[in-house]
Design an enzyme around this catalytic site. Structure first.
Site, PDB file in Angstrom:
ATOM      1  N   ALA A 103       1.599  13.876 -23.045  1.00 40.51           N
ATOM      2  CA  ALA A 103       1.040  12.581 -23.461  1.00 40.51           C
ATOM      3  C   ALA A 103       1.854  11.938 -24.588  1.00 40.51           C
ATOM      4  CB  ALA A 103      -0.420  12.748 -23.887  1.00 40.51           C
ATOM      5  N   PHE A 110      -6.607  19.609 -24.975  1.00 42.41           N
ATOM      6  CA  PHE A 110      -7.349  18.382 -25.274  1.00 42.41           C
ATOM      7  C   PHE A 110      -8.732  18.479 -24.625  1.00 42.41           C
ATOM      8  CE2 PHE A 110      -8.485  13.904 -24.354  1.00 42.41           C
ATOM      9  CZ  PHE A 110      -8.633  13.499 -25.668  1.00 42.41           C
ATOM     10  N   ASP A 111      -9.689  17.686 -25.109  1.00 41.00           N
ATOM     11  CA  ASP A 111     -11.078  17.881 -24.644  1.00 41.00           C
ATOM     12  C   ASP A 111     -11.263  17.700 -23.131  1.00 41.00           C
ATOM     13  OD1 ASP A 111     -10.771  15.144 -24.892  1.00 41.00           O
ATOM     14  OD2 ASP A 111     -12.652  14.783 -25.946  1.00 41.00           O
ATOM     15  N   ASP A 153       1.715  19.305 -21.348  1.00 38.39           N
ATOM     16  CA  ASP A 153       0.914  18.080 -21.403  1.00 38.39           C
ATOM     17  C   ASP A 153       1.732  17.132 -22.269  1.00 38.39           C
ATOM     18  OD1 ASP A 153      -0.691  15.996 -22.308  1.00 38.39           O
ATOM     19  OD2 ASP A 153      -2.521  17.190 -22.258  1.00 38.39           O
ATOM     20  N   TYR A 202       0.828  -1.207   0.000  1.00 38.91           N
ATOM     21  CA  TYR A 202       0.000   0.000   0.000  1.00 38.91           C
ATOM     22  C   TYR A 202       0.863   1.258   0.000  1.00 38.91           C
ATOM     23  CZ  TYR A 202      -3.823   3.158   1.053  1.00 38.91           C
ATOM     24  OH  TYR A 202      -4.740   4.162   0.982  1.00 38.91           O
ATOM     25  N   HIS A 248     -19.528  13.707 -27.282  1.00 41.36           N
ATOM     26  CA  HIS A 248     -19.202  12.637 -28.236  1.00 41.36           C
ATOM     27  C   HIS A 248     -19.239  11.242 -27.627  1.00 41.36           C
ATOM     28  CE1 HIS A 248     -15.604  14.269 -26.382  1.00 41.36           C
ATOM     29  NE2 HIS A 248     -15.004  13.108 -26.556  1.00 41.36           N
ATOM     30  N   LYS A 256      -0.253   6.751 -23.517  1.00 39.65           N
ATOM     31  CA  LYS A 256       0.251   6.958 -24.877  1.00 39.65           C
ATOM     32  C   LYS A 256       1.755   6.682 -24.878  1.00 39.65           C
ATOM     33  CE  LYS A 256      -3.655   9.606 -24.820  1.00 39.65           C
ATOM     34  NZ  LYS A 256      -4.499   9.743 -23.616  1.00 39.65           N
TER      35      LYS A 256
HETATM   36  N1  F0G Z   1      -3.995  15.146 -22.880  1.00 43.10           N
HETATM   37  C1  F0G Z   1      -3.912  14.720 -24.143  1.00 43.10           C
HETATM   38  C2  F0G Z   1      -3.078  15.464 -25.129  1.00 43.10           C
HETATM   39  C3  F0G Z   1      -4.624  13.587 -24.543  1.00 43.10           C
HETATM   40  O1  F0G Z   1      -4.547  13.183 -25.806  1.00 43.10           O
HETATM   41  C4  F0G Z   1      -5.408  12.896 -23.585  1.00 43.10           C
HETATM   42  C5  F0G Z   1      -6.167  11.721 -23.947  1.00 43.10           C
HETATM   43  C6  F0G Z   1      -5.454  13.372 -22.276  1.00 43.10           C
HETATM   44  C7  F0G Z   1      -4.724  14.505 -21.954  1.00 43.10           C
HETATM   45  C8  F0G Z   1      -6.273  12.698 -21.205  1.00 43.10           C
HETATM   46  O2  F0G Z   1      -5.665  11.514 -20.843  1.00 43.10           O
HETATM   47  O3  F0G Z   1      -7.265   9.701 -21.495  1.00 43.10           O
HETATM   48  O4  F0G Z   1      -5.400   9.283 -19.893  1.00 43.10           O
HETATM   49  O5  F0G Z   1      -7.335  10.641 -19.207  1.00 43.10           O
HETATM   50  N2  F0G Z   1      -6.349  11.378 -25.127  1.00 43.10           N
HETATM   51  C9  F0G Z   1      -7.014  10.170 -25.600  1.00 43.10           C
HETATM   52  C10 F0G Z   1      -7.176  10.275 -27.068  1.00 43.10           C
HETATM   53  C11 F0G Z   1      -8.247   9.805 -24.864  1.00 43.10           C
HETATM   54  O6  F0G Z   1      -7.893   9.419 -27.620  1.00 43.10           O
HETATM   55  O7  F0G Z   1      -6.608  11.160 -27.693  1.00 43.10           O
HETATM   56  P1  F0G Z   1      -6.479  10.223 -20.332  1.00 43.10           P
END
Ligand code: F0G
Length: 457
Positions: free
Chosen positions: A216, A123-124, A214, A71, A449, A257
């Site tokens: 990713a 990102f969304d 960010d 833990y 979406h 990613k």
């Molecule tokens: N930032 C970026 C640039 C992303 O592409 C994503 C997720 C996130 C943050 C959020 O991360 O999914 O781990 O919570 N992108 C995926 C996509 C979902 O399909 O582009 P997460």
């Protein structure tokens, strides 16, 4: 030049199931014409996302067995911390269960109502978390980044003049941080140059505002810098990544990613004060500070994955294999966003379906037709995801681009899978006028979406 091959061989396989066109027409209708609502087993080639869908290596699977599930203070955490710090270089490494958890924690900790968060293109989920904290997510990508037909090596760059105006206007009181996404996913998987990051750093210093990345898809961004930015051709992806992160005060990352994770995320920051606040919230909703909602085995896999991603043979193959899909589609006349991004090829929905008006959601309609035609699942990043409706007048505002993303999972599909995808899309393009528009049946207020339903017009 010789063919650039997949730098791995296959040890475990996962069968995929063929379906007929009639079957798929029924399945997508039952799914309310929303590819997110399909059962994955009914998808032949899944290009919905490159997130959490990659194949782990033998080393990662071996690491899974080594996972320490204690833990608190698990060995796996310290391995994770060392790997992350070795690349990002910040003082605090805080694991989270995925990228949006990092976003939510950081926004809850340091963003207040009325704030502005400038970025290239948020990102969304990032945008949604910023807005949920009562702040404004302001996209300031360069003008070239909004033109889908323009070739430019770094279309993910932030407009430094616009950033300067934003910082001057809102000031450090209302800008808790600047957030630059590498690569710029919502803008087409386009990279950000080192020069641009350096420029943003200088502005942040001048206004006393922290710069966050960010990260990713940081490794793909680093490799694009190597390929395209003068002076970086001889540097290693790791060295370039280190240089990028040395310009930052912190990182939020979805490790699904560029860390080859099926799940996982991280916040890496220098500020002791922010780290304290984030850790307090982490314990409240994610878990103790040495696991953050992840199993020890996940931390092991991520620690290994984030090193593997910087392998130059892998990155060369990754960028070349994505470009292979894009170039072949382009040769067939299919309109797409240029240049080809790192993790995905983006079809231009409005141009592909120029017979479908914005109200009938051309990109989304294309993604539905693509599933029906060849069983390939893709993701619209356009009118459905970002369109907004004025509650009083009912008038719609559409985003600059209505794209359909073919996101390519890492180390998962072979070149023949991609040849099949290219053939299917090229065929569909020949018969594009048969693609029918769609309208909303149900549109949720937030992130529509994922769960919206549609009917054919
Ligand atoms: N930032 C970026 C640039 C992303 O592409 C994503 C997720 C996130 C943050 C959020 O991360 O999914 O781990 O919570 N992108 C995926 C996509 C979902 O399909 O582009 P997460």
């Amino acid at each position: 030049m010789r063919t650039i091959i997949e730098p791995f061989r296959i040890k475990v396989v996962e069968p995929i199931r063929m379906t007929s066109r009639e079957e798929r027409a029924k399945l997508i209708r039952h799914a309310g014409y929303n590819p997110f609502r399909l059962k994955a087993e009914n998808v032949l080639i899944d290009l919905l996302t490159d997130s959490g869908t990659g194949a782990m290596s033998t080393h990662q699977w071996a690491g899974v067995m080594e996972g320490d599930e204690s833990y608190a203070g698990a060995r796996s955490f310290f391995k994770f911390e060392a790997a992350v710090r070795g690349i990002f270089g910040h003082a605090h490494v805080i694991p989270t269960h995925q990228g949006r958890a990092s976003e939510r924690l950081l926004c809850r900790a340091v963003v207040k109502p009325g704030d502005v968060i400038p970025g290239n293109t948020h990102f969304d989920t990032t945008r949604a978390n910023i807005e949920d904290a009562g702040a404004e997510a302001r996209d300031l990508v360069i003008a070239e980044g909004r033109d889908p037909d323009l070739d430019h090596p770094f279309k993910g760059n932030i407009d430094l003049a616009a950033l300067e105006r934003c910082l001057a206007e809102a000031g450090r009181e209302r800008v808790p941080f600047v957030l630059i996404t590498v690569t710029n996913n919502s803008g087409g998987g386009q990279p950000v140059s080192m020069a641009n990051l350096t420029g943003a750093r200088a502005l942040c210093d001048r206004f006393g505002v922290p710069l966050l990345l960010d990260a990713a898809r940081f490794a793909e961004n680093a490799y694009f810098i190597k390929l395209r930015e003068p002076g970086y051709g001889d540097k290693t992806p790791r060295g370039i990544a280190r240089e990028m992160f040395a310009l930052s005060d912190g990182v939020m990352m979805s490790m699904k990613k560029d860390a080859f994770g099926n799940i996982g995320g991280v916040i890496s920051i220098n500020s002791d004060e922010w780290a304290d606040k984030v850790r307090t919230l982490l314990i409240l909703t994610e878990g103790f500070i040495t696991y953050g909602g992840l199993a020890g085995r996940d931390l092991e896999a991520l620690a290994i994955g984030i090193e593997e991603i910087l392998d130059e043979d892998y990155l060369k193959y990754r960028i070349a294999s994505t470009a292979y899909v894009g170039n072949n589609l382009s040769a067939a006349g299919v309109p797409l966003l240029k240049p080809i991004g790192g993790h995905a090829v983006y079809l231009n929905g409005r141009k592909f379906c120029d017979h479908i008006p914005n109200e009938q959601l051309p990109g989304w309609s294309l993604s539905v037709a693509l599933y029906e035609h060849v069983g390939v699942r893709a993701c619209e990043i356009g009118n459905v995801m970002f369109g907004t409706q004025d509650p009083k007048t009912g008038a719609w505002t559409w985003p600059a681009l209505d794209l359909v993303r073919l996101a390519i999972p890492r180390r998962t599909y072979t070149q023949s899978h991609m040849d099949y995808v290219v053939e299917g899309i090229a065929e569909l393009y020949q018969h594009r006028e048969e693609i029918r528009g769609l309208r909303f049946v149900h549109r949720p207020a937030v992130l529509p979406h994922f769960t919206a339903t549609f009917e054919q017009v």
